[in-house]
Design an enzyme around this catalytic site. Structure first.
Site, PDB file in Angstrom:
ATOM      1  CD1 TRP A 173      -1.949  -2.369   1.598  1.00 45.00           C
ATOM      2  CD2 TRP A 173      -3.025  -1.228  -0.011  1.00 45.00           C
ATOM      3  NE1 TRP A 173      -2.942  -3.174   1.085  1.00 45.00           N
ATOM      4  CE2 TRP A 173      -3.612  -2.511   0.115  1.00 45.00           C
ATOM      5  CE3 TRP A 173      -3.517  -0.343  -0.957  1.00 45.00           C
ATOM      6  CZ2 TRP A 173      -4.687  -2.909  -0.682  1.00 45.00           C
ATOM      7  CZ3 TRP A 173      -4.583  -0.728  -1.755  1.00 45.00           C
ATOM      8  CH2 TRP A 173      -5.158  -2.001  -1.608  1.00 45.00           C
ATOM      9  CG  ASP A 185      -3.086   4.442   4.198  1.00 41.44           C
ATOM     10  OD1 ASP A 185      -4.129   4.316   4.875  1.00 41.44           O
ATOM     11  OD2 ASP A 185      -2.847   3.742   3.189  1.00 41.44           O
ATOM     12  CE  LYS A 214      -8.014  -2.272   5.021  1.00 43.08           C
ATOM     13  NZ  LYS A 214      -7.974  -3.642   4.536  1.00 43.08           N
TER      14      LYS A 214
END
Lengths: 364, 364
Positions: B103, B172, B196
């Site tokens: 990511w 992030d 999440k």
């Protein structure tokens, strides 16, 4: 379950009650998986089936040929206002925009910041109370963009504009998608935020010609290229999975009701209840030109702003909400999308008659 | 209502059952309005209260000062990978990225297409099984970006990196937001896809310093400028209203459980059940370095791929799903976000013990 009222909101808007009931079940445990639909991996079998089924039902409903992608993206129509010219308007190109209201104007603004725009027609001279069918195309536009239904003014294109041969027609159909049959082959692209006729806010349906996607700009951030989303259909990144699920359920509901042709019939009937009444009333008056009237949003005024305020307040008490018109038009607006039951429109017309009777004396 | 299983999916992921039950009620009729939460206008009083309450609870939970905006946007972390450099990386600037997994690498890719990137540290040499704390900053970066938790490898920054004075730290936090207390004052920006720890897919939480937003690039499409969303907080265009509603309910659930400090304690206990067992097992082994282990995603291997396949299949039969590890690491991954109950982790550890006993002979 407590009582629900008639919701005439312009969007987010009323959903079919059977769809909400399915969602109540499926957010706890979908497809007997032991997991709610919001909680499934977007790479897992359960969501994969939901997504594939939504796409297949979308294609079946609208007869979408294999020449077009069907994508579920995020950011609403507003993000498409930017993505369309980013992808399809070359620096030396011109895009033609047909301006039928504020939403078209917003689309123009984003395109102008990225390239050249030719306003091929506009209804601005009369505050967008009609559809600007008198179009003068530029010599060789990269595409032609229009807004099929204008929520604020209650206007709707009866027949699509016809750009010169070879020019892709791009339609923002956010507020009337799947309210009537649609010939997808005529379009380069159709996009629609879900929150009026398709589902909850948070998903935007994009139907786009594959050859246009292949030829689109490639010097953009990955996520703003249509090809990215076409390559891994709707799952380049985590999609708005619950919103897509609801949209899929709405597709099934339209199918169960007979498809787009049957939906158009019901929408014509519902709208006629209101327009027929407005046409014979000397108390209320519709604000859109008769030949431009929308089947989705019916805008009307009463003789004074005081009466309008009283009308909206009394309607709210009677379980009819969302009837206040947009400030740029004033008065009242009844949004009667696919999921608004005929009973809701009948209740509204009955109340209008009663209100007119009670207040005609005041007005006269 | 039929039985729910333990959902160890990496995301979209398990939600608190009390939140799902509230949603079941509120999608039919929220706040006794007679209208479901998906169907309310985003400009109306009911949704306005939901949005304001979500923001207020978010600020209260994390102690977010008035120096920072709290925004709910669309497009997930992947869209932020583009929007961050579009807004904050000048053409002649350099951004420092700490690369701790796929990511982070995706974030780097988008920034590189827009400006200069300095990879200030990386754990790529050992397939990201550790947190690359050995950082060499560039001389004057526009900002420093890192990924606080790495779902695929099961690693997590224990202490945030500390960029040179004056350099905004951008995080992030998609997979560990609000799993522990957070000192927002240290950050220029924190962003997190909801799916999440916060709610369903389709909303991304953005906490960003107001002065950075004021100074950000202004030659971007309107919708990609943070200032646009800061000016009309989260309602520049129709927001993903249902996703925001669920996120707001999750905030209330965290508050009711004692806030972020209490959440951290529960998460540490849950993770310890797994890591303590892994540490004493000579059958299973954790894949992340001990000092880099994530409290959210616990990655582990069995002695052979055959045993791993058998483990996952048998766990699924026993009502524990989503345990397959990402293909780039293999083996198993148990995602144990905030909403995973302790009972789920206990059931998993009990099954691991049983599986180890039954298969140790095979292995030996």
């Amino acid at each position: 379950m407590s009582e629900r009222i008639f919701n005439f909101s312009a969007g987010p808007a009323v959903l079919p009650e059977s769809v909400i009931k399915s969602a109540q079940r499926d957010i706890w445990n979908v497809a007997d998986s032991g997991i709610g639909v919001m909680e499934h991996s977007h790479r897992g079998k359960v969501f994969d089936r939901i997504l594939k089924e939504a796409e297949a039902n979308c294609r079946e409903l609208a007869g979408i040929p294999d020449t077009h992608h069907v994508l579920f993206l995020q950011g609403g129509a507003s993000q498409q206002f930017a993505m369309v010219p980013m992808n399809f308007l070359p620096k030396d190109g011109t895009a033609d925009y047909l301006v039928s209201g504020v939403w078209s104007e917003k689309a123009v603004k984003e395109a102008k910041a990225l390239g050249k725009v030719h306003e091929a027609s506009s209804s601005k001279d009369r505050n967008h109370c009609y559809i600007p069918t008198n179009v003068s195309w530029s010599s060789s536009p990269s595409y032609a963009h229009f807004t099929s239904n204008n929520t604020i003014y209650g206007t709707q294109w009866r027949q699509d504009p016809t750009p010169p041969a070879g020019v892709p027609l791009i339609c923002d159909a956010s507020s009337d998608i799947f309210s009537r049959p649609i010939d997808v082959r005529k379009y380069g692209m159709i996009y629609a935020g879900a929150q009026k006729n398709l589902g909850p806010a948070g998903a935007v349906l994009v139907i786009v010609r594959k050859d246009m996607v292949d030829a689109a700009a490639s010097d953009l951030p990955t996520i703003f290229q249509y090809r990215t989303h076409a390559k891994e259909p709707s799952v380049f990144n985590t999609p708005p999975s619950f919103a897509i699920y609801v949209v899929g359920e709405v597709f099934k509901w339209i199918q169960a009701g007979g498809g787009l042709k049957a939906m158009e019939g019901k929408n014509q009937e519902k709208a006629a209840l209101l327009y027929d009444y407005l046409d014979q009333s000397d108390f209320f008056r519709g604000t859109a030109d008769a030949d431009s009237r929308s089947l989705m949003n019916v805008c009307f005024r009463a003789p004074s702003e005081e009466l309008e305020a009283a009308f909206i307040a009394e309607a709210t008490k009677r379980g009819m909400s969302g009837l206040k018109g947009h400030r740029s038009v004033g008065g009242m607006r009844a949004s009667i999308y696919n999921a608004m039951p005929r009973a809701g429109v009948e209740a509204l017309v009955a109340f209008m008659k009663e209100f007119e009777r009670a207040n005609r004396a005041v007005h006269a």
